[in-house]
Design a protein around this motif. Structure first.
Motif, PDB file in Angstrom:
ATOM      1  N   ILE A 162      35.803  -0.340 -13.185  1.00 41.91           N
ATOM      2  CA  ILE A 162      34.890  -0.888 -14.190  1.00 41.91           C
ATOM      3  C   ILE A 162      35.503  -0.796 -15.586  1.00 41.91           C
ATOM      4  O   ILE A 162      35.449  -1.750 -16.368  1.00 41.91           O
ATOM      5  N   ALA A 163      36.099   0.349 -15.909  1.00 40.99           N
ATOM      6  CA  ALA A 163      36.722   0.517 -17.225  1.00 40.99           C
ATOM      7  C   ALA A 163      37.872  -0.471 -17.421  1.00 40.99           C
ATOM      8  O   ALA A 163      38.038  -1.044 -18.509  1.00 40.99           O
ATOM      9  N   PHE A 164      38.652  -0.694 -16.385  1.00 36.82           N
ATOM     10  CA  PHE A 164      39.763  -1.640 -16.468  1.00 36.82           C
ATOM     11  C   PHE A 164      39.244  -3.058 -16.697  1.00 36.82           C
ATOM     12  O   PHE A 164      39.755  -3.794 -17.553  1.00 36.82           O
ATOM     13  N   SER A 165      38.211  -3.440 -15.952  1.00 34.60           N
ATOM     14  CA  SER A 165      37.625  -4.777 -16.118  1.00 34.60           C
ATOM     15  C   SER A 165      37.034  -4.953 -17.512  1.00 34.60           C
ATOM     16  O   SER A 165      37.190  -6.013 -18.131  1.00 34.60           O
ATOM     17  N   MET A 166      36.356  -3.930 -18.005  1.00 33.89           N
ATOM     18  CA  MET A 166      35.759  -4.014 -19.337  1.00 33.89           C
ATOM     19  C   MET A 166      36.828  -4.183 -20.412  1.00 33.89           C
ATOM     20  O   MET A 166      36.663  -4.975 -21.352  1.00 33.89           O
ATOM     21  N   THR A 167      37.917  -3.462 -20.285  1.00 37.22           N
ATOM     22  CA  THR A 167      38.981  -3.533 -21.286  1.00 37.22           C
ATOM     23  C   THR A 167      39.638  -4.905 -21.301  1.00 37.22           C
ATOM     24  O   THR A 167      39.798  -5.523 -22.362  1.00 37.22           O
ATOM     25  N   ILE A 168      40.005  -5.407 -20.137  1.00 34.51           N
ATOM     26  CA  ILE A 168      40.668  -6.713 -20.066  1.00 34.51           C
ATOM     27  C   ILE A 168      39.712  -7.827 -20.486  1.00 34.51           C
ATOM     28  O   ILE A 168      40.089  -8.751 -21.216  1.00 34.51           O
ATOM     29  N   THR A 169      38.461  -7.738 -20.051  1.00 33.49           N
ATOM     30  CA  THR A 169      37.471  -8.752 -20.423  1.00 33.49           C
ATOM     31  C   THR A 169      37.257  -8.785 -21.926  1.00 33.49           C
ATOM     32  O   THR A 169      37.141  -9.858 -22.530  1.00 33.49           O
ATOM     33  N   LEU A 184      38.591 -11.240  -9.733  1.00 32.82           N
ATOM     34  CA  LEU A 184      37.333 -11.959  -9.547  1.00 32.82           C
ATOM     35  C   LEU A 184      36.331 -11.604 -10.643  1.00 32.82           C
ATOM     36  O   LEU A 184      35.632 -12.481 -11.177  1.00 32.82           O
ATOM     37  N   THR A 185      36.276 -10.336 -11.008  1.00 28.76           N
ATOM     38  CA  THR A 185      35.342  -9.889 -12.036  1.00 28.76           C
ATOM     39  C   THR A 185      35.637 -10.539 -13.378  1.00 28.76           C
ATOM     40  O   THR A 185      34.733 -11.046 -14.054  1.00 28.76           O
ATOM     41  N   ILE A 186      36.891 -10.530 -13.775  1.00 31.56           N
ATOM     42  CA  ILE A 186      37.267 -11.072 -15.084  1.00 31.56           C
ATOM     43  C   ILE A 186      37.002 -12.571 -15.148  1.00 31.56           C
ATOM     44  O   ILE A 186      36.477 -13.085 -16.140  1.00 31.56           O
ATOM     45  N   ILE A 187      37.326 -13.289 -14.074  1.00 30.94           N
ATOM     46  CA  ILE A 187      37.101 -14.737 -14.065  1.00 30.94           C
ATOM     47  C   ILE A 187      35.610 -15.052 -14.147  1.00 30.94           C
ATOM     48  O   ILE A 187      35.174 -15.867 -14.970  1.00 30.94           O
ATOM     49  N   LEU A 188      34.811 -14.403 -13.311  1.00 33.22           N
ATOM     50  CA  LEU A 188      33.374 -14.690 -13.307  1.00 33.22           C
ATOM     51  C   LEU A 188      32.693 -14.220 -14.588  1.00 33.22           C
ATOM     52  O   LEU A 188      31.762 -14.869 -15.067  1.00 33.22           O
ATOM     53  N   ALA A 189      33.149 -13.109 -15.141  1.00 33.57           N
ATOM     54  CA  ALA A 189      32.530 -12.604 -16.370  1.00 33.57           C
ATOM     55  C   ALA A 189      32.799 -13.520 -17.555  1.00 33.57           C
ATOM     56  O   ALA A 189      31.953 -13.670 -18.437  1.00 33.57           O
TER      57      ALA A 189
END
Length: 200
Positions: free
Chosen positions: A86-93, A159-164
Motif C-alpha cells: 500500500i505504501a509503495f502504491s501510494m508513493t508512486i501514485t 494494476l493499482t496504479i493504473i486503476l487509481a
C-alpha cells in the motif's frame, strides 16, 4: 503510512508549485490579462474541490482494496508486506499525480521525482535490512526484499496504479481539450495569427 509516504512525495509537489508555468513567460508579459484568471480565483472553485475529493476517495479505495483482495488469500503474506504494498502504491501514485497536474514537465520536476523515489527506496531497503527489533509489534526486517521478489507485488501495484490514476487522466484529457481557458486562448490566438497571415 500517511506520514511515511508524505515524507517522500513532498519534493515533487514543491517543484511543481515553484517551477510549473501554465503559459510561456513571454506571453505572460505581453498579456497581463491572463493573471485575472488566478487573481479572481477562477482556477480553483468549489467544483474543483469536490472533484479532487472524489478523486482522492477513488484513489484511496483502489489502493487499499486491490491490495486487500490480492493478498487476502495468500497465506504466505503477512500484514507488513500488505502494508508495504500500500505504501509503495501510494508513493508512486502521488508522483504520477504530480506529473498529470503539471502543465510543463521540466528538469526540476523530473529530478525531484527521481530523487524522491531513490530516497524512498534507499530508506526502505536500508531500514528493512537493519531494523530487526526497532519497532513495536512485528519486525519489518527484510519485508521490502521479500515483497520485491514476489510477482504478486508487482502485478498488484501495476494494476493499482493504473486503476487509481485512470479517472484523473480522463478528466485531465477532457479538461485540456474542452474546458481549459488558457488553451482556448492559445487556439484563438493561433487562429487570429493564421487569419492575419492569409490576409497579407
Amino acid at each position: 503510512i500517511l506520514l511515511y509516504t508524505s515524507l517522500f512525495t513532498v519534493l515533487p509537489q514543491c517543484a511543481a508549485a515553484l517551477f510549473d508555468q501554465h503559459v510561456p513567460a513571454e506571453r505572460a508579459l505581453h498579456e497581463p490579462q491572463l493573471y485575472e484568471y488566478t487573481l479572481h480565483a477562477r482556477c480553483y472553485r468549489i467544483r474543483s474541490y469536490w472533484i479532487n475529493i472524489l478523486d482522492a476517495i477513488w484513489q484511496s479505495t483502489a489502493i487499499f482494496f486491490i491490495a486487500y483482495f490480492a493478498y487476502a488469500k495468500d497465506a504466505d503474506t503477512d500484514a507488513l508486506v500488505f502494508g508495504f504494498s500500500i505504501a509503495f502504491s501510494m508513493t508512486i501514485t502521488s508522483m504520477i499525480h504530480v506529473v498529470l497536474q503539471t502543465k510543463r514537465i521540466d528538469l526540476a520536476l523530473v529530478g525531484s521525482i527521481a530523487f524522491s523515489l531513490l530516497v524512498f527506496l534507499g530508506f526502505t531497503l536500508i531500514m528493512d535490512a537493519t531494523c530487526i527489533v526497532c519497532l513495536n509489534g512485528q519486525s519489518p526486517y527484510h519485508v521490502s526484499y521479500m515483497a520485491f521478489r514476489q510477482g504478486l507485488f508487482w502485478l498488484t501495484n501495476l494494476l493499482t496504479i493504473i486503476l487509481a490514476m485512470l479517472p484523473r487522466f480522463f478528466v485531465k484529457c477532457i479538461y485540456n481539450s474542452t474546458g481549459n481557458p488558457l488553451l482556448r486562448n492559445d487556439q484563438k490566438q493561433h487562429v487570429s495569427f493564421s487569419t492575419q497571415d492569409t490576409r497579407f
